[in-house]
Design an enzyme around this catalytic site. Structure first.
Site, PDB file in Angstrom:
ATOM      1  N   GLY A   1      30.881   9.101  17.487  1.00 30.67           N
ATOM      2  CA  GLY A   1      29.424   9.838  16.898  1.00 30.67           C
ATOM      3  C   GLY A   1      29.742  10.640  15.650  1.00 30.67           C
ATOM      4  N   SER A   2      29.017  11.687  15.487  1.00 29.00           N
ATOM      5  CA  SER A   2      29.315  12.349  14.129  1.00 29.00           C
ATOM      6  C   SER A   2      30.400  13.505  14.313  1.00 29.00           C
ATOM      7  CB  SER A   2      28.267  13.267  14.099  1.00 29.00           C
ATOM      8  OG  SER A   2      27.822  14.054  14.837  1.00 29.00           O
ATOM      9  N   THR A   3      31.142  13.635  13.148  1.00 24.75           N
ATOM     10  CA  THR A   3      32.071  14.245  13.134  1.00 24.75           C
ATOM     11  C   THR A   3      31.874  16.028  13.608  1.00 24.75           C
ATOM     12  OG1 THR A   3      33.398  13.295  11.211  1.00 24.75           O
ATOM     13  CG2 THR A   3      34.024  15.545  11.622  1.00 24.75           C
TER      14      THR A   3
ATOM     15  N   LYS B   1      26.846   8.462  28.849  1.00 27.23           N
ATOM     16  CA  LYS B   1      25.352   8.895  28.236  1.00 27.23           C
ATOM     17  C   LYS B   1      25.376   7.971  26.746  1.00 27.23           C
ATOM     18  CE  LYS B   1      23.852  12.027  25.593  1.00 27.23           C
ATOM     19  NZ  LYS B   1      22.781  11.310  24.840  1.00 27.23           N
TER      20      LYS B   1
ATOM     21  N   GLU C   1      36.104   9.259  18.197  1.00 26.02           N
ATOM     22  CA  GLU C   1      35.885   8.128  17.074  1.00 26.02           C
ATOM     23  C   GLU C   1      34.610   8.697  16.418  1.00 26.02           C
ATOM     24  OE1 GLU C   1      34.355   5.427  14.830  1.00 26.02           O
ATOM     25  OE2 GLU C   1      33.898   4.288  16.512  1.00 26.02           O
TER      26      GLU C   1
ATOM     27  N   GLY D   1      31.971  15.793  17.226  1.00 27.29           N
ATOM     28  CA  GLY D   1      33.269  15.667  17.592  1.00 27.29           C
ATOM     29  C   GLY D   1      34.028  17.112  17.601  1.00 27.29           C
TER      30      GLY D   1
ATOM     31  N   GLU E   1      29.338  11.299   4.610  1.00 25.45           N
ATOM     32  CA  GLU E   1      29.342  10.033   5.308  1.00 25.45           C
ATOM     33  C   GLU E   1      27.517   9.989   5.113  1.00 25.45           C
ATOM     34  OE1 GLU E   1      29.409   9.693   9.636  1.00 25.45           O
ATOM     35  OE2 GLU E   1      30.220   7.923   9.118  1.00 25.45           O
TER      36      GLU E   1
ATOM     37  N   CYS F   1      30.165   3.201  11.332  1.00 21.71           N
ATOM     38  CA  CYS F   1      31.129   4.234  10.919  1.00 21.71           C
ATOM     39  C   CYS F   1      32.204   3.631  10.000  1.00 21.71           C
ATOM     40  CB  CYS F   1      31.840   4.711  12.187  1.00 21.71           C
ATOM     41  SG  CYS F   1      32.253   3.394  13.348  1.00 21.71           S
TER      42      CYS F   1
END
Ligand code: NAI
Ligand code: MG
Length: 490
Positions: free
Chosen positions: A247-249, A195, A269, A252, A400, A303
């Site tokens: 993507g974002s933490t 996706k 990641e 994740g 971030e 990132c």
């Protein structure tokens, strides 16, 4: 002698470069895109579509199918069928042939892919043309070469594929992230449900068209489109054997919780807050260019962006003076212009996030600098932004931002800068600028970062692994490490 006056160059003013727009006449964007499931383009089961827009003018480019859990289920079933009936039975050599073919087709259509990438995502055509698309092709070439050599890649092991891989990617390198995910999965003998991010689905769907043209057996690669809940349906599907996410933490962590207790394999990641470190013995001009490359090119939508700069005290004034000078020459604007350095911010939401942090930085009392540049009237834009005099604890050095915003600190000794650089929840990458090789080796062993660049920044190659420490995630992509993430190695 009279002091020479510092001349500030402003290439955004009328004596800059003439416009050099890349042509768009050769590309075709359809008014509507469906999902790629089982080798066919199929309508979303709920009949709904969402808009994808060009962030450089906020005009609609096309409608994208809004995938639901039902569509994801269909895609996973197609991937499972292709896995057990075709793909897992093919020899590595045969798999490799298809992957090589995909790589060559990307090269053939490179121009089309780079133009669409820049239109849909807002990144500069220079970046999509010179970085994203060639690297995407290279990833397919690299992993195609391993497909028939898995036993040699992992001596004394019996490498076997995992099954169906569910892959979710972000909007900052849409085609390249699709390549990072799909190429090693196929080389290892898995099938895929991928996706793309909701703001940048087009190049993944173009890749689906290309994959269809390549003759890859139906169902080996499936592309579903939609938002976070579509991604969650992939993660939670019981017949997915491996989840790969970039993507974002925050997301994740949701994914990790969702798959806890299952035997799904996972690589994440996530975000970063990289330290770019300049020592007094560094080639300063080159280092300044490296800083600019690390945080301002690609709008800071990286990132591994070098978003924290550490400068040794003795060269601080020189570095900041040269950096500001260089910032004044950066061209912000039309991503399709070959001279543009900083394109459009990917979405209105991301621009709001960046502006929120710029406000926080000012409220925290940091010194703030932006060159005066004319921004286009329509679209999402952010000029290159510099914060000096920031503290370790300030939010703009800890969190971030994912935009062209740099926070600068100073240091005196090696130990001090290592401690400061490691003082972050993240650990994806870092950069070191020095003339001394021994200093580089000392630093690389002590930095808690997955990648450490020395006297360069943001350099990528399919053969070298990439991934993070701490909240930047786990697992590696690229190289043999990236291949092993898609294999059982017994
Ligand atoms: P995000 O993490 O929400 O989106 C990334 C991908 O995950 C998209 O395809 C999205 O649809 C999907 N997703 C969202 N929620 C999901 C869920 N619950 N389950 C499964 N998939 C889900 O990132 P977003 O909102 O686009 O950006 C927010 C921040 O994340 C940025 O400001 C930046 O700091 C960071 N980010 C980091 C990236 C990286 O490369 N490490 C890339 C993009 C964003
Ligand atoms: Mg878009």
């Amino acid at each position: 002698m009279a002091k020479k006056k510092q001349v500030e160059v402003d290439l955004n003013s009328d004596w800059g470069y003439s416009p050099a727009p890349e042509s768009k006449g050769h590309i075709k964007i359809k008014p509507q895109y469906d999902q790629f499931i089982g080798g066919k383009f199929v309508k979303p089961s709920n009949g709904k579509y969402f808009d994808t827009i060009n962030p450089a003018n906020n005009e609609k480019l096309s409608s994208i199918a809004l995938g639901s859990a039902k569509d994801v289920d269909k895609a996973v079933r197609a991937a499972r069928k292709a896995y057990s009936e075709v793909w897992s039975k093919l020899s590595g050599k045969e798999r490799g042939k298809y992957i090589f073919r995909i790589a060559r087709l990307i090269q053939e259509r490179a121009r089309e892919f780079s133009v669409i990438e820049s239109l849909d995502g807002g990144k500069t055509i220079r970046e999509s043309r010179d970085v994203d698309v060639p690297l995407a092709a290279n990833h397919f070439f690299y992993y195609a070469g391993w497909a028939d050599k898995l036993e040699y890649a992992f001596p004394n092991k019996k490498p076997t594929s995992l099954g169906v891989a569910g892959q979710i990617i972000p909007w900052n390198f849409p085609l390249l992230m699709a390549a990072w995910k799909i190429a090693p999965a196929l080389a290892a003998g898995n099938t895929v449900v991928l996706k793309p991010a909701e703001t940048t689905s087009l190049t993944a769907l173009k890749l689906a068209e290309l994959i269809k043209d390549s003759g890859l057996p139906d169902g080996v690669v499936n592309i579903v489109t939609g938002f976070g809940d579509t991604g969650a349906a992939i993660v939670n599907h019981p017949d997915v054997n491996k989840v790969a996410f970039t993507g974002s933490t925050g997301v994740g962590k949701i994914i990790q919780r969702a798959i806890a207790g299952t035997n799904k394999k996972c690589t994440l990641e996530l975000g970063g807050k990289a330290a770019n470190i300049i020592f007094e013995d560094a080639p300063i001009n080159q280092a300044v260019e490296g800083i600019v490359n690390g945080i301002y090119f690609n709008q800071g939508h990286v990132c591994c962006a070098g978003s924290r700069l550490f400068v040794q005290e003795s060269v601080y004034e020189e570095v900041i003076r040269k950096l500001k000078h260089r910032m004044n020459t950066l061209i912000v604007g039309d991503p399709m212009d070959k001279n543009t350095d900083i394109g459009a911010i990917n979405s209105k939401e991301q621009l709001d996030t960046i502006n929120k942090y710029i406000k926080i930085g000012q409220q925290e009392g940091a010194e703030f600098y932006q060159p005066a540049c004319k921004l286009p009237k329509k679209g999402n834009w952010c000029p290159p932004t510099l914060f000096t005099n920031v503290s370790q604890s300030s939010r703009i050095t800890q969190e971030e931002i994912f935009g062209p915003v740099l926070a600068v600190q100073t240091f005196r000794t090696v130990d001090e800068v290592i401690a400061k650089a490691n003082n972050t929840p993240y650990g994806l990458s870092a950069g070191i600028w020095t003339d001394k090789g021994s200093k580089i080796f000392n630093m690389t062993t002590k930095m808690r970062a997955g990648v450490v660049w020395a006297n360069t920044y943001n350099k990528f190659d399919p053969t070298s692994p990439f991934g993070g420490y701490k909240e930047s995630g786990f697992g590696r992509e690229g190289g043999l490490q990236g291949l092993s993430a898609y294999l059982n190695l017994n």
